[in-house]
Design a protein around this motif. Sequence first.
Motif, mmCIF file in Angstrom:
data_model
loop_
_atom_site.group_PDB
_atom_site.id
_atom_site.type_symbol
_atom_site.label_atom_id
_atom_site.label_comp_id
_atom_site.label_asym_id
_atom_site.label_seq_id
_atom_site.Cartn_x
_atom_site.Cartn_y
_atom_site.Cartn_z
ATOM 1 N N GLU A 289 1.055 -0.755 -0.103
ATOM 2 C CA GLU A 289 0.195 -0.058 0.240
ATOM 3 C C GLU A 289 1.012 1.736 -0.034
ATOM 4 O OE1 GLU A 289 -1.658 -1.696 3.527
ATOM 5 O OE2 GLU A 289 -3.339 -2.433 2.642
ATOM 6 N N ASN B 157 2.230 1.761 -3.149
ATOM 7 C CA ASN B 157 1.305 1.934 -3.968
ATOM 8 C C ASN B 157 1.138 3.499 -4.114
ATOM 9 O OD1 ASN B 157 1.124 -0.142 -5.220
ATOM 10 N ND2 ASN B 157 -0.530 -0.570 -4.339
ATOM 11 N N GLN B 158 1.379 4.026 -2.715
ATOM 12 C CA GLN B 158 1.038 5.392 -2.113
ATOM 13 C C GLN B 158 2.579 6.411 -2.972
ATOM 14 O OE1 GLN B 158 0.829 6.081 1.876
ATOM 15 N NE2 GLN B 158 -1.531 5.197 1.777
ATOM 16 N N GLU C 193 1.706 6.625 -7.169
ATOM 17 C CA GLU C 193 1.167 7.553 -7.204
ATOM 18 C C GLU C 193 1.418 8.765 -6.818
ATOM 19 O OE1 GLU C 193 -2.517 6.652 -4.764
ATOM 20 O OE2 GLU C 193 -2.675 4.316 -6.115
ATOM 21 N N GLU D 278 2.056 11.763 -9.480
ATOM 22 C CA GLU D 278 0.263 12.891 -9.066
ATOM 23 C C GLU D 278 2.002 14.979 -8.906
ATOM 24 O OE1 GLU D 278 -1.569 13.071 -5.746
ATOM 25 O OE2 GLU D 278 -2.049 11.277 -6.215
ATOM 26 N N ASP E 116 -1.642 3.130 -13.981
ATOM 27 C CA ASP E 116 -2.979 3.557 -14.356
ATOM 28 C C ASP E 116 -4.007 2.006 -13.523
ATOM 29 O OD1 ASP E 116 -2.504 2.218 -15.880
ATOM 30 O OD2 ASP E 116 -4.066 3.422 -17.716
ATOM 31 N N GLN E 117 -3.745 1.272 -13.470
ATOM 32 C CA GLN E 117 -4.317 -0.146 -13.472
ATOM 33 C C GLN E 117 -4.537 -0.878 -11.583
ATOM 34 O OE1 GLN E 117 -6.708 -1.906 -15.387
ATOM 35 N NE2 GLN E 117 -6.100 0.410 -17.372
ATOM 36 N N LEU E 118 -3.739 0.017 -11.023
ATOM 37 C CA LEU E 118 -3.424 -0.062 -9.449
ATOM 38 C C LEU E 118 -4.659 0.775 -8.739
ATOM 39 C CD1 LEU E 118 -0.095 0.141 -8.753
ATOM 40 C CD2 LEU E 118 -1.456 -2.078 -8.210
ATOM 41 N N LYS E 119 -5.300 1.595 -9.203
ATOM 42 C CA LYS E 119 -6.006 2.023 -8.410
ATOM 43 C C LYS E 119 -7.633 2.138 -8.308
ATOM 44 C CE LYS E 119 -3.615 6.787 -9.078
ATOM 45 N NZ LYS E 119 -4.566 7.625 -9.900
ATOM 46 N N ARG E 120 -7.545 0.508 -9.573
ATOM 47 C CA ARG E 120 -9.143 0.351 -10.211
ATOM 48 C C ARG E 120 -9.401 -1.149 -9.731
ATOM 49 N NH1 ARG E 120 -8.931 0.186 -15.865
ATOM 50 N NH2 ARG E 120 -11.393 0.097 -15.523
ATOM 51 N N GLU E 121 -10.197 -0.645 -8.656
ATOM 52 C CA GLU E 121 -10.527 -1.834 -7.985
ATOM 53 C C GLU E 121 -11.530 -3.131 -8.390
ATOM 54 O OE1 GLU E 121 -12.504 -0.961 -3.879
ATOM 55 O OE2 GLU E 121 -10.583 0.272 -2.773
ATOM 56 N N GLU F 247 -7.477 -6.014 -6.966
ATOM 57 C CA GLU F 247 -8.038 -6.382 -5.634
ATOM 58 C C GLU F 247 -6.552 -6.796 -4.706
ATOM 59 O OE1 GLU F 247 -11.440 -7.385 -2.658
ATOM 60 O OE2 GLU F 247 -11.743 -7.571 -4.204
#
Length: 179
Positions: free
Chosen positions: A66, A69-70, A73, A77, A148-153, A157
């Motif tokens: 996690e 991933n942060q 991201e 950003e 771009d796919q990491l955030k898409r639940e 998952e």
Amino acid sequence: EFVIINLSTFRLMLKEKKYLINNQKDFYWSKQVLFCQEGISEKSAYDIVEKTTKKVIEAEYSGSYEKMNQMKEALVENYESHSELDVEQLADAVFLQDDLVKDKFRQGLLQNGLYEDKVRVSSNLEKKLYKKQKFVTDTGIEISIPLDQLKREEVIEFKNNPDGTVSVMIKNIALLNMK
């Protein structure tokens, strides 16, 4: 050969060639006249930020996916909003309110030679920012996921199990190719 000096920041751009000094080829203007050091390259600065962040996450958060991933991201950003990486914003986004961990992160950057608070990112490094996040399990399974796919639940998952393990579920796959 030339030198351009910004008088407000005292940063300089220098184009020079090596000369024979004491039977060794060396830069004359930067070493003998201006007494300056070579700046760190954009790629090296980015690598230092990324590697230091990963080391701190591994040491302080047991390599939490996690937090990784942060970090990715936050890097993206930062780049998208300012075309640069702001070290303080990255520390705030990844390490939140944990000032002790933020200090370890800053010290790690300094130990690796990065003294700037902001790292400029050109289009050359853009590819690195948008690359895939790679996960390697303790059993040797490698999973590579586009950022771009990491955030898409609805696509992937991550689930923390009570026994401390992590389950990864890849969902809604229309086509599966072997490579």
